[in-house]
Design an enzyme around this catalytic site. Structure first.
Site, short mmCIF file in Angstrom:
data_model
loop_
_atom_site.label_atom_id
_atom_site.label_comp_id
_atom_site.label_asym_id
_atom_site.label_seq_id
_atom_site.Cartn_x
_atom_site.Cartn_y
_atom_site.Cartn_z
N GLU A 1 -34.15 -29.48 -40.21
CA GLU A 1 -33.88 -30.99 -40.87
C GLU A 1 -34.07 -30.47 -42.28
O GLU A 1 -32.62 -31.35 -42.70
CB GLU A 1 -35.18 -31.49 -40.94
CG GLU A 1 -35.36 -32.56 -39.64
CD GLU A 1 -34.58 -33.81 -39.26
OE1 GLU A 1 -33.60 -32.72 -38.67
OE2 GLU A 1 -34.52 -34.98 -38.89
N THR B 1 -25.86 -37.73 -43.05
CA THR B 1 -27.30 -38.28 -43.94
C THR B 1 -27.22 -37.27 -44.88
O THR B 1 -27.81 -38.53 -45.94
CB THR B 1 -28.60 -36.79 -42.73
OG1 THR B 1 -29.26 -38.07 -41.79
CG2 THR B 1 -30.10 -37.71 -43.74
N1 HSE Z 1 -35.07 -41.01 -44.09
C1 HSE Z 1 -34.05 -40.50 -43.46
C2 HSE Z 1 -32.58 -41.54 -44.72
C3 HSE Z 1 -33.62 -40.72 -42.33
O1 HSE Z 1 -32.84 -42.22 -45.19
O2 HSE Z 1 -32.19 -39.91 -45.29
C4 HSE Z 1 -31.78 -39.93 -41.80
O3 HSE Z 1 -32.30 -40.51 -40.41
#
Ligand code: HSE
Length: 311
Positions: free
Chosen positions: A131, A184
């Site tokens: 990630e 993201t």
């Molecule tokens: N918690 C992360 C965000 C998840 O909201 O940036 C990304 O899929």
């Protein structure tokens, strides 16, 4: 012993409204698949990627799947070599944990081919490394539910402390995926670095209420708690029709509706399949009215996470 294995790992809904970076759950569909095979020379090689329109890197040190397998091999002090084929079955930048699904499938498969030196939950740090490569932050709220299945709380990152939360027998998730892309990394950059204490208090109450509601199968408490006063007001700006879609889900009887992960997908939770399906139709109708193509996925919370597929 097997030399090759094919594994599916599921999409995930991260944040679950109030739990930014600390809550997530797995769904049945969509998901990604990998074929991982042992080879007789050291090194990890991505030999084929399909379904990504040529966008994902093949270089081992840049691809999230190989990076997490390399981290696992380093931890095990193993020189075993691997070849990987990655089948992307869900869109990139969808808010459905696409990179986590691939990464989890890969690291889960590699561990099996190595003879299961680590327990499933011990693979999480390696999947979250993937990630970091994907979006610059090693958040675990997609990787943990993709790996462990079910509904997961990340109580702490340092050290990683991951708790599985029991959920009501009847809990259905509707996911609307509008065919637009939000990275993201970008959706994280627009967030404020600090928040007001009054908003934090509201959010803490909702997180605790959601967990208690899930564990007690108290649908009304779940409904009252599925609120996000910190992240959703900022990120919803990136999603055309967000407020109308949310309203359509709630008017159909859903318990709540918010952004899935960093978007653009939205999720709703419902206590029956009928409501989940009605909410899906209503949510999609909004996207249709905006001329934005979309898909709907309806599933229960997926309790399993990755699974081996027969070749
Ligand atoms: N918690 C992360 C965000 C998840 O909201 O940036 C990304 O899929």
């Amino acid at each position: 012993m097997k030399r090759e294995i094919r594994v599916f790992a599921p999409a995930t809904v991260a944040n679950v409204a109030c739990g930014f970076d600390i809550l997530g759950f797995a769904i049945d569909q969509p998901g990604d698949e990998v074929i991982v095979r042992l080879i007789d020379k050291p090194g990890v090689y991505i030999v084929k990627i399909s379904g990504d329109q040529g966008r994902l890197p093949l270089a081992a040190e840049k691809n999230t799947v190989s990076v997490s397998i390399l981290a696992l091999l380093k931890h095990l002090k193993s020189n075993q070599g691997f070849e990987i084929e990655l089948m992307k079955r869900m869109p990139l930048g969808s808010g459905l944990g696409s990179s986590a699904a691939s990464t989890v499938a890969g690291v889960f498969a590699a561990n099996i081919l190595l003879g299961n030196p680590l327990a499933k939950e011990e693979l999480l740090p390696f999947a979250t490394e993937g990630e970091r490569i994907a979006c610059g932050s090693a958040h675990a709220d997609n990787a943990a539910p993709a790996l462990l299945g079910g509904f997961v709380l990340i109580r702490s990152y340092q050290p990683l402390d991951v708790i599985q939360i029991a959920t009501p027998k009847d809990l259905y998730c509707t996911v609307l995926h509008p065919q637009i892309e939000i990275r993201t990394e970008d959706a994280r950059k627009i967030l404020k670095k600090s928040i007001l204490i009054k908003d934090a208090i509201t959010q803490w109450g909702n997180i605790a209420g959601l967990i208690a509601g899930l564990m007690k199968s108290d649908y009304d408490l779940i409904r009252r708690s599925l609120q996000d006063v910190i992240i959703e007001p900022i990120r919803s700006i990136l999603i055309p029709g967000f407020h109308e879609v949310k309203q359509a889900a709630l008017a159909s009887g859903a318990l709540g509706c918010s952004i899935s992960g960093s978007g653009p997908s939205l999720f709703a939770l419902s206590s029956t399949r009928e409501v989940a399906s009605k909410a899906g139709d209503a949510m999609q109708a909004v996207m249709n009215s905006l001329n934005i193509a979309s898909e709907i996925y309806i599933s229960k919370i997926n309790p399993v996470g990755p699974r081996i597929l027969e070749n």
